[in-house]
Design an enzyme around this catalytic site. Structure first.
Site, PDB file in Angstrom:
ATOM      1  CG  HIS A  29      65.917  91.779  15.686  1.00  0.00           C
ATOM      2  ND1 HIS A  29      66.769  92.490  14.901  1.00  0.00           N
ATOM      3  CD2 HIS A  29      65.275  90.893  14.871  1.00  0.00           C
ATOM      4  CE1 HIS A  29      66.667  92.069  13.649  1.00  0.00           C
ATOM      5  NE2 HIS A  29      65.766  91.089  13.609  1.00  0.00           N
ATOM      6  CD  GLN A  59      55.773  58.127 -21.702  1.00  0.00           C
ATOM      7  OE1 GLN A  59      56.424  59.129 -21.494  1.00  0.00           O
ATOM      8  NE2 GLN A  59      54.485  58.179 -22.010  1.00  0.00           N
ATOM      9  CG  HIS A  89      56.707  61.465 -25.414  1.00  0.00           C
ATOM     10  ND1 HIS A  89      55.972  62.592 -25.671  1.00  0.00           N
ATOM     11  CD2 HIS A  89      56.027  60.776 -24.482  1.00  0.00           C
ATOM     12  CE1 HIS A  89      54.873  62.581 -24.925  1.00  0.00           C
ATOM     13  NE2 HIS A  89      54.881  61.483 -24.198  1.00  0.00           N
ATOM     14  CD  GLN A 112      63.613  80.256 -30.210  1.00  0.00           C
ATOM     15  OE1 GLN A 112      64.594  79.728 -29.686  1.00  0.00           O
ATOM     16  NE2 GLN A 112      63.062  79.790 -31.319  1.00  0.00           N
ATOM     17  CD  GLU A 122      58.216  62.290 -17.351  1.00  0.00           C
ATOM     18  OE1 GLU A 122      57.613  63.314 -17.677  1.00  0.00           O
ATOM     19  OE2 GLU A 122      58.849  61.580 -18.165  1.00  0.00           O
ATOM     20  CG  HIS A 123      55.415  58.935 -17.103  1.00  0.00           C
ATOM     21  ND1 HIS A 123      56.270  59.521 -18.021  1.00  0.00           N
ATOM     22  CD2 HIS A 123      54.367  59.777 -16.971  1.00  0.00           C
ATOM     23  CE1 HIS A 123      55.742  60.667 -18.426  1.00  0.00           C
ATOM     24  NE2 HIS A 123      54.595  60.850 -17.806  1.00  0.00           N
ATOM     25  CB  SER A 182      58.903  61.541 -22.097  1.00  0.00           C
ATOM     26  OG  SER A 182      57.902  60.896 -21.347  1.00  0.00           O
ATOM     27  CG  ASN A 221      64.569  70.640 -26.602  1.00  0.00           C
ATOM     28  OD1 ASN A 221      64.829  71.526 -25.782  1.00  0.00           O
ATOM     29  ND2 ASN A 221      64.515  70.879 -27.900  1.00  0.00           N
ATOM     30  CD  GLU A 240      69.733  84.950  16.563  1.00  0.00           C
ATOM     31  OE1 GLU A 240      69.567  83.759  16.240  1.00  0.00           O
ATOM     32  OE2 GLU A 240      69.156  85.895  15.973  1.00  0.00           O
ATOM     33  CE1 TYR A 257      58.881  76.434 -25.658  1.00  0.00           C
ATOM     34  CE2 TYR A 257      58.788  74.104 -25.106  1.00  0.00           C
ATOM     35  CZ  TYR A 257      59.124  75.120 -25.982  1.00  0.00           C
ATOM     36  OH  TYR A 257      59.694  74.815 -27.197  1.00  0.00           O
ATOM     37  CG  ASP A 309      50.965  60.976 -21.157  1.00  0.00           C
ATOM     38  OD1 ASP A 309      51.534  61.509 -20.194  1.00  0.00           O
ATOM     39  OD2 ASP A 309      51.576  60.307 -22.013  1.00  0.00           O
TER      40      ASP A 309
END
Length: 427
Positions: free
Chosen positions: A415, A255, A258, A186, A322-323, A233, A209, A410, A124, A356
């Site tokens: 087994h 940042q 963004h 979608q 994140e960063h 971000s 997003n 068990e 994506y 980046d």
């Protein structure tokens, strides 16, 4: 930006709160669109694209002619920059290749692990206010190195029904097998269920997003894996009097531009530096083309003064950025004691922008505190680890009795029998 002066630990959770909606706020919308796409396929995606992106498409797929035309529209200087970035990203991710790991756990018991590529992956690529063709490099390059057979890319079209030329150029350069004009919920739904135009994939990658993030999470309910929760971000900078205030301000703004739901934070043991950075942010923001976006993001952002390095590192690990940029005299202390961060940038001359685009590390990273339990995208993200074993007669004699005893304890008689029959045949 809001100034916070030496907040007590009891208030850290509130101070570090992200400007994000909860999953419950978004989940209903996502489920409604998923249901439509599952039932109506391409038609539902076309309707959503017309509604959310304001364009009616005759085809969701990008044609070969469109790609060739787009390549002509990409300036040569940009092509060279993309190629340089691609080379560095390839170098870094190829270094992550691990061969077969093999061991004989007991004489005659041979076990090994090998990597296999995920056959079909979906990428994506956000394309709304900023066409993030750099994200194609970060996702398609390791997918190619891993050996993924099918690489499907989805990105929202513009008002003319096209994708940015640099997106198409980069996708072709990086071996993407199918390019789809679809964005938002979608697109994730299309890759989850498959449609006439969009192949169903096994794992979906890429930032987006909050709606895209929740859509990826819901896709996992239908058997499709996701890279990580990667939403709006965020950046945290820790800096002291040795930092360059102009550099720090530029990183914060990089940042903030963004999106309006981005968040940036400065943590510092110096009130003097905080004042300098605040002034620099105001000065630099005035010249930004995306000033309106950056201003809104800055309203979600903080300038936090703390009394010492230990308090600072504790707060940083609580946030899990994140960063994360480290511009301090005692950088070894911060690097050594950082346990929660997506990607770390060290020193005055290591801007987050380098990661980046072109240094080689991956910029698809966990946000919203998920750095506490998720890694950023890497070569292994596109692969599966498979284990193998082969046991000789000698090996079965060595471990067989233990297997029998454990299986019986068990209550799993079949087994036990699977081993007992073989041991009897060796008597």
């Amino acid at each position: 930006m809001k100034k916070v002066n030496n907040p007590p630990r009891s208030e850290w959770k509130q101070v570090l709160q992200r400007p994000t909606q909860t999953v419950a706020d978004i989940e209903r919308t996502v489920n409604e669109i998923f249901a439509k796409v599952r039932q109506d396929g391409d038609a539902a995606i076309g309707q959503c694209t017309e509604k959310f992106d304001g364009v009616k498409l005759s085809s969701l797929l990008v044609s070969k002619a469109e790609i060739e035309k787009a390549e002509e529209g990409v300036p040569e200087e940009l092509k060279q920059a993309i190629q340089l970035a691609k080379a560095n990203i390839e170098t870094f991710h190829k270094a992550q290749i691990i061969g077969k790991t093999e061991v004989e756990t007991t004489k005659g018991v041979h076990c090994w692990q090998e990597k296999r590529p995920i056959q079909k992956v979906g990428l994506y690529i956000p394309g709304g206010t900023a066409p993030l063709f750099s994200t194609i490099l970060m996702l398609a390059v390791p997918a190619m190195i891993a050996g993924c057979g099918e690489i499907v890319l989805c990105s929202p079209p513009n008002k003319e029904g096209n994708l940015h030329p640099a997106i198409l150029y980069t996708a072709r350069l990086c071996g993407v097998t199918k390019i789809v004009k679809a964005g938002g919920i979608q697109a994730i739904a299309g890759m989850t269920f498959g449609t006439a135009s969009i192949p169903q994939v096994y794992k979906i990658f890429g930032p987006g997003n909050q709606f895209v993030t929740v859509a990826k999470q819901i896709a996992t309910k239908y058997g499709v894996a996701m890279d990580m929760p990667a939403g709006p971000s965020e950046l945290l900078v820790v800096a002291d009097d040795t930092a360059n205030a102009a550099f720090v301000a530029s990183d914060l703004l990089s940042q903030a531009e963004h999106g309006t739901d981005s968040q940036v934070i400065l943590v510092s043991t110096s009130k003097t530096l905080i004042g300098q950075v605040e002034r620099e942010v105001d000065r630099q923001m005035r010249a930004l083309p995306r000033k309106a976006i950056a201003e809104k993001a800055m309203a979600n952002s903080k300038l936090i003064f703390v009394k010492d390095d230990q308090t600072a590192i504790d707060l940083i690990n609580e946030y899990g950025p994140e960063h994360y940029i480290v511009c301090v005299a005692n950088e070894d202390f911060y690097v050594e004691h950082t346990v929660n961060a997506g990607s770390v940038f060290i020193g005055n001359y290591t801007p987050e922008s380098a990661g980046d685009y072109a240094s080689g590390t991956n910029h698809t990273l966990p946000t919203n505190g998920y750095a506490k339990q998720y890694s950023g995208v890497n070569l292994d993200s596109f692969m599966k680890s498979m284990t193998f074993q082969k046991i000789t007669k000698e090996g079965l004699r060595a471990i067989g009795k233990a297997v029998e005893v454990m299986a019986e304890a068990e209550g799993l008689q079949a087994h036990k029998n699977a081993v007992s029959l073989r041991l009897e045949s060796l008597s």
